[in-house]
Design a protein around this motif. Structure first.
Motif, PDB file in Angstrom:
ATOM      1  N   PHE A   1       0.325  -3.043  -6.118  1.00 35.86           N
ATOM      2  CA  PHE A   1      -0.321  -1.861  -5.540  1.00 35.86           C
ATOM      3  C   PHE A   1      -1.714  -1.756  -6.146  1.00 35.86           C
ATOM      4  CE2 PHE A   1      -1.601   2.600  -5.700  1.00 35.86           C
ATOM      5  CZ  PHE A   1      -1.389   3.003  -4.383  1.00 35.86           C
ATOM      6  N   MET A   2      -2.731  -1.616  -5.287  1.00 35.45           N
ATOM      7  CA  MET A   2      -4.105  -1.502  -5.784  1.00 35.45           C
ATOM      8  C   MET A   2      -4.485  -0.044  -5.916  1.00 35.45           C
ATOM      9  SD  MET A   2      -6.061  -4.180  -3.318  1.00 35.45           S
ATOM     10  CE  MET A   2      -4.912  -4.907  -2.182  1.00 35.45           C
ATOM     11  N   LYS A   3      -4.856   0.330  -7.126  1.00 37.99           N
ATOM     12  CA  LYS A   3      -5.363   1.683  -7.320  1.00 37.99           C
ATOM     13  C   LYS A   3      -6.888   1.587  -7.328  1.00 37.99           C
ATOM     14  CE  LYS A   3      -5.430   5.538 -10.429  1.00 37.99           C
ATOM     15  NZ  LYS A   3      -5.276   6.002 -11.784  1.00 37.99           N
ATOM     16  N   ASN A   4      -7.515   2.218  -6.342  1.00 44.01           N
ATOM     17  CA  ASN A   4      -8.957   2.032  -6.191  1.00 44.01           C
ATOM     18  C   ASN A   4      -9.773   3.292  -6.434  1.00 44.01           C
ATOM     19  OD1 ASN A   4      -8.564  -0.575  -5.508  1.00 44.01           O
ATOM     20  ND2 ASN A   4      -8.779  -0.296  -3.323  1.00 44.01           N
TER      21      ASN A   4
ATOM     22  N   GLU B   1       1.702   9.154  -4.681  1.00 42.37           N
ATOM     23  CA  GLU B   1       2.849   9.121  -3.764  1.00 42.37           C
ATOM     24  C   GLU B   1       2.964   7.727  -3.128  1.00 42.37           C
ATOM     25  OE1 GLU B   1       3.564  10.954   0.564  1.00 42.37           O
ATOM     26  OE2 GLU B   1       2.739  12.396  -0.886  1.00 42.37           O
ATOM     27  N   ASP B   2       1.809   7.165  -2.757  1.00 39.87           N
ATOM     28  CA  ASP B   2       1.811   5.833  -2.143  1.00 39.87           C
ATOM     29  C   ASP B   2       2.331   4.774  -3.103  1.00 39.87           C
ATOM     30  OD1 ASP B   2       0.866   6.711   0.255  1.00 39.87           O
ATOM     31  OD2 ASP B   2      -1.234   6.321  -0.184  1.00 39.87           O
TER      32      ASP B   2
ATOM     33  N   SER C   1       0.820  -1.216   0.000  1.00 42.88           N
ATOM     34  CA  SER C   1       0.000   0.000   0.000  1.00 42.88           C
ATOM     35  C   SER C   1       0.851   1.262   0.000  1.00 42.88           C
ATOM     36  CB  SER C   1      -0.892   0.009   1.233  1.00 42.88           C
ATOM     37  OG  SER C   1      -0.082   0.101   2.390  1.00 42.88           O
ATOM     38  N   GLY C   2       2.173   1.092   0.176  1.00 45.54           N
ATOM     39  CA  GLY C   2       3.018   2.277   0.312  1.00 45.54           C
ATOM     40  C   GLY C   2       3.150   2.704   1.768  1.00 45.54           C
TER      41      GLY C   2
ATOM     42  N   SER D   1      -1.864   6.084   7.260  1.00 47.40           N
ATOM     43  CA  SER D   1      -2.932   6.810   6.570  1.00 47.40           C
ATOM     44  C   SER D   1      -4.241   6.558   7.299  1.00 47.40           C
ATOM     45  CB  SER D   1      -3.042   6.345   5.114  1.00 47.40           C
ATOM     46  OG  SER D   1      -3.683   5.097   5.076  1.00 47.40           O
ATOM     47  N   GLN D   2      -5.068   7.585   7.325  1.00 44.82           N
ATOM     48  CA  GLN D   2      -6.315   7.506   8.096  1.00 44.82           C
ATOM     49  C   GLN D   2      -7.539   7.536   7.179  1.00 44.82           C
ATOM     50  OE1 GLN D   2      -6.535   7.148  11.422  1.00 44.82           O
ATOM     51  NE2 GLN D   2      -4.316   7.027  11.494  1.00 44.82           N
TER      52      GLN D   2
END
Length: 395
Positions: A32-35, A51-52, A9-10, A196-197
């Motif tokens: 890496f999942m781009k969602n 960035e992630d 996820s970075g 990350s939140q």
């Protein structure tokens, strides 16, 4: 060598998970999942996906593992975003992180991993799994992470035996400080990166703006219900059986405008959730106002002063059969079954003593102590010791 595809996820957790798998001799592939594409609702410079994905790529490079990005935004929109809009519209408060795990990471992503010839998928979740043999069959147990402050088993409460059989949680035995230490010792770029939140893999999103794409603002009333209202003074009736008693304690108060006074206006009841304090913009009360109920049909928010307001508390909740899920199918309660468990109704809530009662239409969760802000659409998860055995959507 078993092949493992890890969701990078970075962040520091998945980076260290990848490192540990490699150390353990697995053949590791990072994905890496781009969602998410829509930047209009993302709080820009907080954890943008670009960035992630760069951080994830640099970690993969450092570890010498193959890396690629997969675009799952179509599936994410269909399975998570549309579901969220739908739930908010009904006046329920969904938990996108639990859904993202069930629908995206351990379903869509898992299938991609299997198509790459993987034996397992891995994530950087703080939880553990082990295997027991029951009646000659392997049964997988989902256990809380060793780090009690970071235990993320709750977010995985909807996983199935099938999903668990193909999953590894490399950092489950570690604490967060230990994870950061391993990252620093191995010069991983994510060692000091903040957690990350945001919504699962979207980054930080302003929820009202996010919801306003579909749910248009509409002015309505904020009503304050005093804590001495008659709702809270009712005499408890006598019950003919346990089920009638449970039904009584699980039913919520139904308010109307005559129960209190108008103290302000809001821009849409579906933007608010039970127990919420921020965003009401009403001043001048002795104690802060909390949302005790939302009426999306009439667009009214009912509030009460202080976190001990009786309108926030309930002893019992109900889960419908079609929204009930057993991680441990072998422990699923049969009709009239009763089980003493520990349960939580939100992430990070300390586990609470409770008893499960299986009835015809679903399952009652009856707590020893009244719970604050039991919220429809959220998940309740039940545990035996540190094992998560099942969950359900609060109805």
């Amino acid at each position: 060598m078993k092949r493992v595809v890890i969701g990078l996820s970075g962040g520091v957790d998945s980076s260290v998970a990848a490192y540990l798998l490699k150390e353990a001799g697995y053949e590791v592939i990072g994905l890496f999942m781009k969602n998410w594409h829509d930047d209009s609702v993302t709080i820009s410079n907080e954890c943008p996906w670009l960035e992630d994905s760069n951080d994830a790529m640099m970690v993969a490079e450092k570890l010498g593992i193959p890396f690629q990005t997969v675009d799952l935004s179509k599936e994410y929109k269909e399975r998570i975003v549309d579901y969220m809009f739908n739930e908010y519209e009904k006046g329920r408060t969904p938990n996108p992180d639990v859904l993202c795990n069930r629908e995206i990471k351990f379903d869509v992503f898992l299938k991609i991993a299997m198509s790459l010839g993987a034996d397992y998928v891995a994530t950087g979740h703080y939880c553990r799994k082990d295997t027991v043999i029951k009646e000659g069959k392997e049964v997988y147990r989902l256990l809380a992470g060793k780090d009690v402050n970071k235990d993320q088993s709750y977010f995985l409460c909807q996983l199935s035996q099938e999903q668990l059989s193909k999953t590894l949680f490399p950092i489950g035995e570690l604490t967060k400080p230990e994870v950061r230490k391993i990252a620093a010792e191995n010069d991983l770029i994510t060692a000091d990166k903040k957690d990350s939140q945001g919504l699962c893999f979207i980054g930080k999103v302003r929820l009202p703006e996010f919801l306003q794409q579909k749910l248009k603002p509409k002015e309505g009333l904020i009503i304050e219900v005093p804590s001495e209202n008659n709702h809270y003074k009712k005499e408890i009736p006598s019950f003919k059986d346990k089920e009638e008693e449970l039904e009584y304690f699980a039913s919520k108060h139904s308010y109307n405008t005559s129960d209190g006074k108008v103290v302000g206006k809001h821009q849409g009841a579906h933007y608010f959730t039970k127990g919420q304090r921020k965003g009401l913009s009403v001043g001048g009360t002795a104690e802060p106002l909390f949302v005790i109920d939302t009426d999306v049909e009439h667009n009214i928010i009912y509030t009460g002063q202080g976190k001990n307001h009786p309108g926030l508390y309930r002893r019992t909740l109900f889960v419908n059969n079609d929204e009930l899920h057993w991680v441990r199918e072998d422990l699923a309660l049969k009709l009239d079954g009763v089980l003493k468990v520990k349960a939580r109704i939100r992430y990070r809530q300390p586990l609470q003593e409770a008893i499960l009662y299986k009835v015809d239409a679903g399952l009652y969760v009856d707590f020893d102590q009244k719970q604050s802000a039991i919220t429809e659409g959220q998940f309740v998860a039940f545990y035996l010791d540190d094992e998560l055995i099942g969950s359900g959507v609060i109805s």
